[in-house]
Design a protein around this motif. Structure first.
Motif, PDB file in Angstrom:
ATOM      1  N   GLY A   1       0.814  -1.208   0.000  1.00 14.31           N
ATOM      2  CA  GLY A   1       0.000   0.000   0.000  1.00 14.31           C
ATOM      3  C   GLY A   1       0.847   1.257   0.000  1.00 14.31           C
ATOM      4  N   THR A   2       0.159   2.396  -0.059  1.00 17.26           N
ATOM      5  CA  THR A   2       0.800   3.694   0.059  1.00 17.26           C
ATOM      6  C   THR A   2      -0.030   4.564   0.994  1.00 17.26           C
ATOM      7  N   ALA A   3       0.629   5.510   1.654  1.00 21.85           N
ATOM      8  CA  ALA A   3      -0.025   6.328   2.679  1.00 21.85           C
ATOM      9  C   ALA A   3      -0.696   7.572   2.125  1.00 21.85           C
ATOM     10  N   GLY A   4      -0.482   7.870   0.860  1.00 18.46           N
ATOM     11  CA  GLY A   4      -1.080   9.056   0.261  1.00 18.46           C
ATOM     12  C   GLY A   4      -0.561   9.218  -1.149  1.00 18.46           C
ATOM     13  N   LEU A   5      -1.245  10.044  -1.945  1.00 19.64           N
ATOM     14  CA  LEU A   5      -0.829  10.264  -3.325  1.00 19.64           C
ATOM     15  C   LEU A   5      -1.145  11.694  -3.743  1.00 19.64           C
ATOM     16  N   TYR A   6      -0.116  12.369  -4.238  1.00 22.73           N
ATOM     17  CA  TYR A   6      -0.344  13.599  -4.997  1.00 22.73           C
ATOM     18  C   TYR A   6       0.847  13.806  -5.915  1.00 22.73           C
ATOM     19  N   VAL A   7       0.608  13.674  -7.204  1.00 24.46           N
ATOM     20  CA  VAL A   7       1.654  13.837  -8.206  1.00 24.46           C
ATOM     21  C   VAL A   7       1.417  15.157  -8.923  1.00 24.46           C
ATOM     22  N   ALA A   8       2.448  15.980  -8.999  1.00 27.86           N
ATOM     23  CA  ALA A   8       2.386  17.252  -9.710  1.00 27.86           C
ATOM     24  C   ALA A   8       3.642  17.396 -10.563  1.00 27.86           C
ATOM     25  N   ARG A   9       3.667  18.401 -11.410  1.00 27.46           N
ATOM     26  CA  ARG A   9       4.799  18.559 -12.332  1.00 27.46           C
ATOM     27  C   ARG A   9       6.111  18.814 -11.600  1.00 27.46           C
ATOM     28  N   THR A  10       6.041  19.482 -10.445  1.00 26.71           N
ATOM     29  CA  THR A  10       7.246  19.751  -9.662  1.00 26.71           C
ATOM     30  C   THR A  10       7.007  19.346  -8.211  1.00 26.71           C
ATOM     31  N   SER A  11       8.102  19.100  -7.494  1.00 24.20           N
ATOM     32  CA  SER A  11       7.982  18.741  -6.086  1.00 24.20           C
ATOM     33  C   SER A  11       7.417  19.896  -5.281  1.00 24.20           C
ATOM     34  N   GLN A  12       7.791  21.120  -5.652  1.00 22.18           N
ATOM     35  CA  GLN A  12       7.287  22.279  -4.924  1.00 22.18           C
ATOM     36  C   GLN A  12       5.772  22.401  -5.058  1.00 22.18           C
ATOM     37  N   GLU A  13       5.284  22.197  -6.261  1.00 20.76           N
ATOM     38  CA  GLU A  13       3.836  22.254  -6.485  1.00 20.76           C
ATOM     39  C   GLU A  13       3.121  21.151  -5.719  1.00 20.76           C
ATOM     40  N   ALA A  14       3.694  19.951  -5.694  1.00 18.31           N
ATOM     41  CA  ALA A  14       3.074  18.826  -4.998  1.00 18.31           C
ATOM     42  C   ALA A  14       2.969  19.097  -3.507  1.00 18.31           C
ATOM     43  N   LEU A  15       4.058  19.562  -2.907  1.00 20.23           N
ATOM     44  CA  LEU A  15       4.043  19.841  -1.472  1.00 20.23           C
ATOM     45  C   LEU A  15       3.087  20.978  -1.138  1.00 20.23           C
ATOM     46  N   ARG A  16       3.064  22.004  -1.968  1.00 15.79           N
ATOM     47  CA  ARG A  16       2.180  23.141  -1.717  1.00 15.79           C
ATOM     48  C   ARG A  16       0.703  22.723  -1.748  1.00 15.79           C
ATOM     49  N   ALA A  17       0.330  21.892  -2.716  1.00 17.76           N
ATOM     50  CA  ALA A  17      -1.067  21.476  -2.849  1.00 17.76           C
ATOM     51  C   ALA A  17      -1.475  20.474  -1.767  1.00 17.76           C
ATOM     52  N   TYR A  18      -0.522  19.631  -1.349  1.00 20.64           N
ATOM     53  CA  TYR A  18      -0.850  18.576  -0.386  1.00 20.64           C
ATOM     54  C   TYR A  18      -0.765  19.053   1.062  1.00 20.64           C
ATOM     55  N   ARG A  19      -0.100  20.158   1.316  1.00 20.11           N
ATOM     56  CA  ARG A  19       0.126  20.608   2.690  1.00 20.11           C
ATOM     57  C   ARG A  19      -1.170  20.794   3.481  1.00 20.11           C
ATOM     58  N   PRO A  20      -2.224  21.442   2.930  1.00 20.30           N
ATOM     59  CA  PRO A  20      -3.457  21.581   3.715  1.00 20.30           C
ATOM     60  C   PRO A  20      -4.058  20.242   4.118  1.00 20.30           C
ATOM     61  N   VAL A  21      -3.951  19.245   3.251  1.00 17.62           N
ATOM     62  CA  VAL A  21      -4.467  17.910   3.566  1.00 17.62           C
ATOM     63  C   VAL A  21      -3.682  17.303   4.715  1.00 17.62           C
ATOM     64  N   PHE A  22      -2.360  17.354   4.621  1.00 20.76           N
ATOM     65  CA  PHE A  22      -1.532  16.781   5.680  1.00 20.76           C
ATOM     66  C   PHE A  22      -1.771  17.480   7.007  1.00 20.76           C
ATOM     67  N   GLU A  23      -1.803  18.801   7.008  1.00 23.67           N
ATOM     68  CA  GLU A  23      -1.951  19.533   8.263  1.00 23.67           C
ATOM     69  C   GLU A  23      -3.318  19.300   8.896  1.00 23.67           C
ATOM     70  N   ALA A  24      -4.354  19.186   8.072  1.00 18.77           N
ATOM     71  CA  ALA A  24      -5.689  18.896   8.612  1.00 18.77           C
ATOM     72  C   ALA A  24      -5.731  17.493   9.199  1.00 18.77           C
ATOM     73  N   ASN A  25      -5.115  16.525   8.520  1.00 20.49           N
ATOM     74  CA  ASN A  25      -5.076  15.162   9.055  1.00 20.49           C
ATOM     75  C   ASN A  25      -4.238  15.095  10.327  1.00 20.49           C
ATOM     76  N   LEU A  26      -3.142  15.835  10.364  1.00 23.56           N
ATOM     77  CA  LEU A  26      -2.301  15.868  11.553  1.00 23.56           C
ATOM     78  C   LEU A  26      -3.091  16.390  12.752  1.00 23.56           C
ATOM     79  N   ALA A  27      -3.876  17.443  12.550  1.00 22.10           N
ATOM     80  CA  ALA A  27      -4.705  17.984  13.629  1.00 22.10           C
ATOM     81  C   ALA A  27      -5.735  16.962  14.089  1.00 22.10           C
ATOM     82  N   PHE A  28      -6.305  16.210  13.139  1.00 23.95           N
ATOM     83  CA  PHE A  28      -7.285  15.173  13.478  1.00 23.95           C
ATOM     84  C   PHE A  28      -6.632  14.073  14.315  1.00 23.95           C
ATOM     85  N   TRP A  29      -5.435  13.624  13.923  1.00 22.48           N
ATOM     86  CA  TRP A  29      -4.736  12.571  14.670  1.00 22.48           C
ATOM     87  C   TRP A  29      -4.443  13.026  16.094  1.00 22.48           C
TER      88      TRP A  29
END
Length: 361
Positions: A234-262
């Motif tokens: 398995g994998t813990a999450g997926l977000y593929v974008a053209r650049t690593s910077q774009e991927a991290l920027r788009a995925y950050r709100p998801v990660f931070e919201a999940n972190l707050a939930f945990w």
């Protein structure tokens, strides 16, 4: 390598917007995700089984039967079927029926299941859960292979020449064993010569790699051909974008919201930052080349030939999630299919009845 999109059908507020869809809307979303997965070229779509909040995936055979009617090619997985909680005869009847309705596209991943609430719901104790899982699988396996079952069972009434119908479309239906933290599932898979599917989600790779290593040792111990061994992961999450910077920027709100939930739920935080999560977890967050390189690194440790990613948007806007899946299929999957092996068995309906039916069309 083959690729699955899976869902546990979580039903909680969107981790970013706080919006909570109705139950009906959430199920429609799952159906749409399955159709999209086939459209984009995924090899399989999986539905988990949980019997507690925040999940509404208590009936995978019903959901997968509907998906079977909406699709034509994609294989249909359970992820996982919690045999420790189920009557194996009744579960067999459901899944043998689904195998026919899908035209032989069913694959099962079984496991004991997690969660205290669902265990209490079915009056299963931590002490007997593994024994129930093993016993149910032995009955389940016999039912797939024989029209009459005799079994001196402990956890359900014994069976003596019990007839089980319908006979499955595939002969046999393939059964994977879901593995998370314990050697019991690994041993059961190795004993019967079945493929193993590593959860590979919650922790860094080390404990999962250790269980896969143990599986290979036990596979050899039981005298099976090494060429027939197959591992999924398995994998813990997926977000593929053209650049690593774009991927991290788009995925950050998801990660931070999940972190707050945990943290609010009192769950252990294994990866405290998005950068740590992207680096040390199995999540595939980055550019296409970063994702390709990471899957290769995991393959070196696990030797897996099947990989699952999340079918759900999980807090991403729907258009971003679709764009990520499209980029995964256009730029990532072809490279991995070319470089990494497929499982050592056909990715198609198997057995006498399926072959006969295909020739008669």
């Amino acid at each position: 390598m083959r690729f699955l999109a899976i869902t546990l059908i979580t039903h909680r507020p969107d981790p970013v917007t706080g919006e909570r869809k109705s139950t009906h809307e959430r199920f429609r979303e799952v159906l749409d995700d399955a159709v999209l997965a086939e459209e984009l070229g995924f090899d399989g779509f999986g539905v988990g089984e949980r019997h507690e909040r925040p999940f509404i995936s208590s009936s995978p055979p019903v959901v997968l039967s509907h998906i079977a009617a909406l699709t034509r090619r994609i294989r249909l997985f359970t992820a996982v079927t919690t045999l420790s909680l189920l009557d194996p005869v009744r579960a067999y009847e459901d899944y043998a029926t689904l195998d026919h309705l899908s035209g032989g596209r069913l694959e099962l991943i079984i496991g004991k299941g997690n969660g205290t609430a669902q265990r209490e719901l079915f009056q299963v104790t931590p002490e007997d859960q593994w024994q129930r899982n093993a016993e149910s699988y032995e009955v389940f396996r016999t039912a797939w292979l024989q029209s009459k079952v005799t079994a001196a069972t402990r956890f359900r009434p014994p069976l003596r020449d019990a007839e089980v119908w319908p006979r499955p479309y595939q002969r046999p239906v393939r059964v994977w064993h879901g593995s998370a933290t314990s050697k019991e599932s690994v041993e059961l898979a190795a004993r019967y010569g079945d493929p193993l599917f590593s959860a590979n989600v919650t922790h860094p790779i080390e404990p999962y790699a250790e269980l896969v290593r143990h599986y290979r040792e036990r596979w050899a111990h039981h005298g099976h051909d090494p060429a027939d061994l197959a591992v999924g992961a398995g994998t813990a999450g997926l977000y593929v974008a053209r650049t690593s910077q774009e991927a991290l920027r788009a995925y950050r709100p998801v990660f931070e919201a999940n972190l707050a939930f945990w943290k609010e739920a009192g769950l252990p935080v294994v990866f405290p930052t998005l950068e740590d999560f992207a680096e040390r977890s199995s999540a595939l967050v980055g550019s296409p080349q970063q994702v390709i390189d990471k899957v290769h690194r995991y393959h070196e440790r696990l030797g897996h030939s099947v990989l699952h990613v999340q079918a759900d948007a999980g807090g991403l806007p729907r258009h971003r999630h679709r764009a990520s899946l499209e980029l995964f299929q256009s730029d990532v999957a072809p490279a991995l299919r070319h470089a990494l092996p497929d499982p050592p068995f056909p990715w198609a309906p198997a057995g006498a009845e399926a072959v006969t039916a295909s020739r008669s069309r």
